[in-house]
Design an enzyme around this catalytic site. Structure first.
Site, mmCIF file in Angstrom:
data_model
loop_
_atom_site.group_PDB
_atom_site.id
_atom_site.type_symbol
_atom_site.label_atom_id
_atom_site.label_comp_id
_atom_site.label_asym_id
_atom_site.label_seq_id
_atom_site.Cartn_x
_atom_site.Cartn_y
_atom_site.Cartn_z
ATOM 1 N N HIS A 67 4.391 -22.928 8.410
ATOM 2 C CA HIS A 67 4.468 -21.500 8.075
ATOM 3 C C HIS A 67 5.441 -20.785 9.005
ATOM 4 O O HIS A 67 5.523 -21.109 10.184
ATOM 5 C CB HIS A 67 3.081 -20.846 8.214
ATOM 6 N N PRO A 68 6.143 -19.779 8.467
ATOM 7 C CA PRO A 68 7.045 -18.998 9.319
ATOM 8 C C PRO A 68 6.255 -17.986 10.146
ATOM 9 O O PRO A 68 5.109 -17.676 9.822
ATOM 10 C CB PRO A 68 7.903 -18.256 8.294
ATOM 11 N N SER A 84 6.872 -16.180 0.470
ATOM 12 C CA SER A 84 6.586 -15.592 1.764
ATOM 13 C C SER A 84 7.331 -14.275 1.944
ATOM 14 O O SER A 84 6.787 -13.300 2.461
ATOM 15 C CB SER A 84 6.947 -16.590 2.877
ATOM 16 N N ARG A 85 8.571 -14.246 1.495
ATOM 17 C CA ARG A 85 9.342 -12.992 1.579
ATOM 18 C C ARG A 85 8.630 -11.874 0.826
ATOM 19 O O ARG A 85 8.469 -10.762 1.334
ATOM 20 C CB ARG A 85 10.759 -13.217 1.012
ATOM 21 N N GLN A 88 5.344 -10.814 2.727
ATOM 22 C CA GLN A 88 5.588 -10.089 3.983
ATOM 23 C C GLN A 88 6.157 -8.689 3.714
ATOM 24 O O GLN A 88 5.816 -7.729 4.402
ATOM 25 C CB GLN A 88 6.539 -10.877 4.888
ATOM 26 N N ILE A 121 -1.972 -15.407 8.387
ATOM 27 C CA ILE A 121 -2.950 -14.507 7.776
ATOM 28 C C ILE A 121 -2.453 -14.199 6.360
ATOM 29 O O ILE A 121 -1.244 -14.216 6.113
ATOM 30 C CB ILE A 121 -3.116 -13.204 8.606
ATOM 31 N N CYS A 122 -3.376 -13.978 5.463
ATOM 32 C CA CYS A 122 -2.996 -13.654 4.090
ATOM 33 C C CYS A 122 -2.464 -12.218 4.072
ATOM 34 O O CYS A 122 -3.243 -11.262 4.051
ATOM 35 C CB CYS A 122 -4.203 -13.814 3.167
ATOM 36 N N ALA A 123 -1.130 -12.094 4.100
ATOM 37 C CA ALA A 123 -0.498 -10.779 4.255
ATOM 38 C C ALA A 123 -0.878 -9.842 3.115
ATOM 39 O O ALA A 123 -1.030 -8.629 3.316
ATOM 40 C CB ALA A 123 1.025 -10.933 4.344
#
Lengths: 165, 165
Positions: A67-68, A84-85, A88, A121-123
């Protein structure tokens, strides 16, 4: 997508579609293809969770290390996965003030130094304030407990990514 | 690279460098970072092999499913990893005759249909003739035996990729 359609996919199609439901771990979707046919989407999700739970501790840590960083360099350099982008950005991490950004960077570094994996964490179930708060709190966790909690967050992220398919 | 230098790498640096020693499975390098310090490169290689051996059958199949077809579409579309492209080209798979290419395509399809994962062989220890011959022979294997053999090929590929670092 209909679960009957999922069950007819070749492994190549399946990995193309589900390969990033666990961030940068196509191995997991590729493994879970062996368990088809799935009766429902929750059944597919449970197979993924079971695969993760049965990995040794090092394997679970390995998942986290794929994960980043949240609000990290990848977000600004454009090298994040599209999933992910989106997550976030939605949580407001792409528009932190310079002070917030520098605080995140410091806390992320401290967290990685302590646990040997990034803060996950689940953003989408959080916003920028709660993310910084959780990161700050979880820095004090016991390492085994923190691994368990981080893996649960991976499963929440997976749950929402599956819902998007 | 010196093993002492390897032991000082952060997990991020380690995954950047070793993330593709098993094709498209950065999870494995990321997991094995937990086992450092490594006494030697063979010790690092043994840790990778041990991680693979301890996966359930579905996980080992998952590793194989992260591999591209040999002389497949990815080789010609440019979507291979640099390591795989180099290995396939060196083995002569980028310059098959149309007849050889169509034979490979047919055998690959038959193999995937039978075993549910692609034919994996250490291309650098073979040439185009021996690759087609092995593929043709291994089509007749018992599935459990074939999985075992394919995983051994993954380890040979890993061994040579580690030697290049």
């Amino acid at each position: 997508m209909d679960i009957r359609a999922v069950n007819t996919l070749s492994y190549e199609e399946f990995v193309d579609i589900f390969g990033n439901v666990v961030e940068r771990c196509p191995l997991i979707a590729a493994a879970v293809w062996s368990r088809r046919p799935f009766s429902t989407f929750p059944d597919l999700e449970a197979s993924i969770a079971e695969f993760i739970d049965n990995l040794p501790v090092s394997g679970q840590e390995g998942i986290l290390r794929c994960h980043p960083d949240l609000a990290g360099r990848d977000l600004f350099s454009g090298s994040l996965t599209p999933e992910s982008r989106g997550e976030q950005t939605q949580a407001g991490l792409a528009s932190l003030t310079p002070a917030e950004e520098s605080r995140m960077r410091r806390l992320n570094a401290e967290y990685k130094d302590r646990f040997g994996f990034p803060f996950v964490i689940c953003a989408r179930m959080n916003d920028r304030e709660s993310i910084v708060q959780r990161l700050s709190e979880r820095l004090g966790s016991d390492p085994a407990e923190e691994l368990r909690r981080a893996v649960e967050e991976v499963k929440k992220i997976c749950h929402l990514r599956l819902r998007d398919i």
